[in-house]
Design a protein around this motif. Structure first.
Motif, PDB file in Angstrom:
ATOM      1  N   LYS A  24       0.822  -1.213   0.000  1.00 13.49           N
ATOM      2  CA  LYS A  24       0.000   0.000   0.000  1.00 13.49           C
ATOM      3  C   LYS A  24       0.855   1.261   0.000  1.00 13.49           C
ATOM      4  O   LYS A  24       0.364   2.328  -0.309  1.00 13.49           O
ATOM      5  CB  LYS A  24      -0.922   0.004   1.212  1.00 13.49           C
ATOM      6  N   GLN A  25       2.117   1.167   0.344  1.00 16.81           N
ATOM      7  CA  GLN A  25       3.005   2.317   0.426  1.00 16.81           C
ATOM      8  C   GLN A  25       3.274   2.847  -0.975  1.00 16.81           C
ATOM      9  O   GLN A  25       3.609   2.100  -1.887  1.00 16.81           O
ATOM     10  CB  GLN A  25       4.319   1.889   1.085  1.00 16.81           C
ATOM     11  N   SER A  26       3.094   4.159  -1.141  1.00 16.35           N
ATOM     12  CA  SER A  26       3.412   4.731  -2.447  1.00 16.35           C
ATOM     13  C   SER A  26       4.926   4.865  -2.577  1.00 16.35           C
ATOM     14  O   SER A  26       5.620   5.218  -1.630  1.00 16.35           O
ATOM     15  CB  SER A  26       2.726   6.090  -2.633  1.00 16.35           C
ATOM     16  N   LYS A  27       5.410   4.537  -3.743  1.00 16.11           N
ATOM     17  CA  LYS A  27       6.843   4.617  -4.026  1.00 16.11           C
ATOM     18  C   LYS A  27       7.014   5.623  -5.161  1.00 16.11           C
ATOM     19  O   LYS A  27       6.535   5.401  -6.272  1.00 16.11           O
ATOM     20  CB  LYS A  27       7.399   3.243  -4.409  1.00 16.11           C
ATOM     21  N   ILE A  28       7.674   6.717  -4.844  1.00 15.81           N
ATOM     22  CA  ILE A  28       7.850   7.816  -5.786  1.00 15.81           C
ATOM     23  C   ILE A  28       9.338   8.042  -5.996  1.00 15.81           C
ATOM     24  O   ILE A  28      10.113   8.067  -5.041  1.00 15.81           O
ATOM     25  CB  ILE A  28       7.243   9.134  -5.239  1.00 15.81           C
ATOM     26  N   ALA A  29       9.740   8.212  -7.248  1.00 12.82           N
ATOM     27  CA  ALA A  29      11.149   8.470  -7.551  1.00 12.82           C
ATOM     28  C   ALA A  29      11.263   9.705  -8.447  1.00 12.82           C
ATOM     29  O   ALA A  29      10.419   9.935  -9.309  1.00 12.82           O
ATOM     30  CB  ALA A  29      11.776   7.277  -8.245  1.00 12.82           C
ATOM     31  N   THR A  62       6.403   5.085  -9.056  1.00 13.38           N
ATOM     32  CA  THR A  62       5.943   6.131  -9.957  1.00 13.38           C
ATOM     33  C   THR A  62       7.151   7.032 -10.153  1.00 13.38           C
ATOM     34  O   THR A  62       7.737   7.507  -9.173  1.00 13.38           O
ATOM     35  CB  THR A  62       4.782   6.932  -9.334  1.00 13.38           C
ATOM     36  N   VAL A  63       7.547   7.261 -11.398  1.00 17.48           N
ATOM     37  CA  VAL A  63       8.789   7.983 -11.663  1.00 17.48           C
ATOM     38  C   VAL A  63       8.496   9.349 -12.286  1.00 17.48           C
ATOM     39  O   VAL A  63       7.799   9.446 -13.288  1.00 17.48           O
ATOM     40  CB  VAL A  63       9.713   7.166 -12.596  1.00 17.48           C
ATOM     41  N   ILE A  64       9.050  10.362 -11.668  1.00 19.68           N
ATOM     42  CA  ILE A  64       9.075  11.711 -12.234  1.00 19.68           C
ATOM     43  C   ILE A  64      10.435  11.817 -12.907  1.00 19.68           C
ATOM     44  O   ILE A  64      11.470  11.620 -12.266  1.00 19.68           O
ATOM     45  CB  ILE A  64       8.881  12.768 -11.134  1.00 19.68           C
ATOM     46  N   TYR A  65      10.433  12.114 -14.198  1.00 19.87           N
ATOM     47  CA  TYR A  65      11.624  11.921 -15.032  1.00 19.87           C
ATOM     48  C   TYR A  65      11.917  13.188 -15.824  1.00 19.87           C
ATOM     49  O   TYR A  65      11.018  13.785 -16.414  1.00 19.87           O
ATOM     50  CB  TYR A  65      11.315  10.752 -15.968  1.00 19.87           C
ATOM     51  N   ALA A  66      13.182  13.583 -15.825  1.00 20.60           N
ATOM     52  CA  ALA A  66      13.601  14.735 -16.624  1.00 20.60           C
ATOM     53  C   ALA A  66      15.004  14.478 -17.164  1.00 20.60           C
ATOM     54  O   ALA A  66      15.851  13.926 -16.477  1.00 20.60           O
ATOM     55  CB  ALA A  66      13.603  16.006 -15.778  1.00 20.60           C
ATOM     56  N   ALA A  77      10.361  19.642 -11.544  1.00 20.52           N
ATOM     57  CA  ALA A  77      10.341  18.202 -11.265  1.00 20.52           C
ATOM     58  C   ALA A  77      10.514  17.925  -9.774  1.00 20.52           C
ATOM     59  O   ALA A  77       9.837  17.056  -9.207  1.00 20.52           O
ATOM     60  CB  ALA A  77      11.431  17.498 -12.075  1.00 20.52           C
ATOM     61  N   THR A  78      11.400  18.680  -9.121  1.00 22.30           N
ATOM     62  CA  THR A  78      11.626  18.508  -7.685  1.00 22.30           C
ATOM     63  C   THR A  78      10.369  18.845  -6.895  1.00 22.30           C
ATOM     64  O   THR A  78       9.988  18.120  -5.972  1.00 22.30           O
ATOM     65  CB  THR A  78      12.813  19.376  -7.218  1.00 22.30           C
ATOM     66  N   ASN A  79       9.713  19.936  -7.257  1.00 25.83           N
ATOM     67  CA  ASN A  79       8.472  20.310  -6.567  1.00 25.83           C
ATOM     68  C   ASN A  79       7.379  19.260  -6.777  1.00 25.83           C
ATOM     69  O   ASN A  79       6.639  18.934  -5.848  1.00 25.83           O
ATOM     70  CB  ASN A  79       7.998  21.685  -7.023  1.00 25.83           C
ATOM     71  N   LYS A  80       7.277  18.737  -7.984  1.00 27.68           N
ATOM     72  CA  LYS A  80       6.305  17.676  -8.272  1.00 27.68           C
ATOM     73  C   LYS A  80       6.590  16.450  -7.408  1.00 27.68           C
ATOM     74  O   LYS A  80       5.680  15.836  -6.840  1.00 27.68           O
ATOM     75  CB  LYS A  80       6.344  17.323  -9.754  1.00 27.68           C
ATOM     76  N   ASP A  86       4.083  11.640   0.685  1.00 26.30           N
ATOM     77  CA  ASP A  86       3.364  11.860   1.928  1.00 26.30           C
ATOM     78  C   ASP A  86       4.109  11.129   3.039  1.00 26.30           C
ATOM     79  O   ASP A  86       5.174  10.568   2.811  1.00 26.30           O
ATOM     80  CB  ASP A  86       1.890  11.450   1.826  1.00 26.30           C
ATOM     81  N   ARG A  87       3.548  11.142   4.210  1.00 26.82           N
ATOM     82  CA  ARG A  87       4.220  10.591   5.379  1.00 26.82           C
ATOM     83  C   ARG A  87       4.592   9.116   5.226  1.00 26.82           C
ATOM     84  O   ARG A  87       5.603   8.659   5.755  1.00 26.82           O
ATOM     85  CB  ARG A  87       3.317  10.782   6.583  1.00 26.82           C
ATOM     86  N   ASP A  88       3.795   8.381   4.494  1.00 25.61           N
ATOM     87  CA  ASP A  88       4.025   6.941   4.356  1.00 25.61           C
ATOM     88  C   ASP A  88       4.711   6.557   3.049  1.00 25.61           C
ATOM     89  O   ASP A  88       4.835   5.387   2.738  1.00 25.61           O
ATOM     90  CB  ASP A  88       2.688   6.194   4.465  1.00 25.61           C
ATOM     91  N   SER A  89       5.132   7.542   2.277  1.00 22.43           N
ATOM     92  CA  SER A  89       5.764   7.268   0.980  1.00 22.43           C
ATOM     93  C   SER A  89       7.212   6.839   1.141  1.00 22.43           C
ATOM     94  O   SER A  89       7.891   7.214   2.096  1.00 22.43           O
ATOM     95  CB  SER A  89       5.747   8.521   0.103  1.00 22.43           C
ATOM     96  N   LEU A  90       7.643   6.088   0.162  1.00 27.19           N
ATOM     97  CA  LEU A  90       9.058   5.785   0.008  1.00 27.19           C
ATOM     98  C   LEU A  90       9.542   6.647  -1.148  1.00 27.19           C
ATOM     99  O   LEU A  90       9.023   6.534  -2.259  1.00 27.19           O
ATOM    100  CB  LEU A  90       9.256   4.298  -0.300  1.00 27.19           C
ATOM    101  N   GLY A  91      10.469   7.540  -0.899  1.00 31.57           N
ATOM    102  CA  GLY A  91      10.986   8.436  -1.926  1.00 31.57           C
ATOM    103  C   GLY A  91      12.421   8.088  -2.285  1.00 31.57           C
ATOM    104  O   GLY A  91      13.218   7.713  -1.421  1.00 31.57           O
ATOM    105  N   LEU A  92      12.732   8.205  -3.586  1.00 28.46           N
ATOM    106  CA  LEU A  92      14.078   7.929  -4.053  1.00 28.46           C
ATOM    107  C   LEU A  92      14.453   8.998  -5.069  1.00 28.46           C
ATOM    108  O   LEU A  92      13.658   9.341  -5.932  1.00 28.46           O
ATOM    109  CB  LEU A  92      14.122   6.545  -4.714  1.00 28.46           C
ATOM    110  N   PHE A  93      15.655   9.548  -4.939  1.00 26.18           N
ATOM    111  CA  PHE A  93      16.155  10.560  -5.868  1.00 26.18           C
ATOM    112  C   PHE A  93      17.404  10.016  -6.558  1.00 26.18           C
ATOM    113  O   PHE A  93      18.307   9.515  -5.902  1.00 26.18           O
ATOM    114  CB  PHE A  93      16.483  11.850  -5.109  1.00 26.18           C
TER     115      PHE A  93
END
Length: 103
Positions: A24-29, A62-66, A77-80, A86-93
């Motif tokens: 259920k954790q959103s994974k955003i990169a 979910t990948v934000i790509y530039a 892209a960084t702001n997006k 959110d609090r439960d997201s896994l973020g990767l840069f």
């Protein structure tokens, strides 16, 4: 014997709950690859970013790509990316390119 079964059952329930939470954790990169520099262009950063994007999408991100992004496009892209977390997201840069350009 009953204690061992109870411990095993508890471990299975815990692991199942952990997997469900991860599912259920959103994974955003945020993936950026910059190759086109005026004075010192690079060959690989855009290719590296593309490969990373593909791998992360396969891993459920979910990948934000530039690529070859101006400072304004990188800020956008960084702001997006930050707004998608959110609090439960896994973020990767991931960034590929020159770390700094001066002069």
């Amino acid at each position: 014997m009953k204690n061992k079964i109870l411990i095993l059952f508890s471990a299975v329930v815990f692991l199942s709950a952990s997997n469900l939470a991860m599912a259920k954790q959103s994974k955003i990169a945020l993936v950026i690859g910059n190759s086109k520099y005026t004075d010192l262009p690079l060959k690989n950063p855009v290719n590296d970013a593309k490969d990373m994007k593909t791998a992360l999408e396969k891993a459920g991100f979910t990948v934000i790509y530039a690529t070859d992004a101006t400072i304004d496009k990188m800020d956008e892209a960084t702001n997006k990316f930050l707004n998608a977390l959110d609090r439960d997201s896994l973020g990767l840069f991931f960034y590929s390119g020159h770390g700094i350009q001066a002069g």
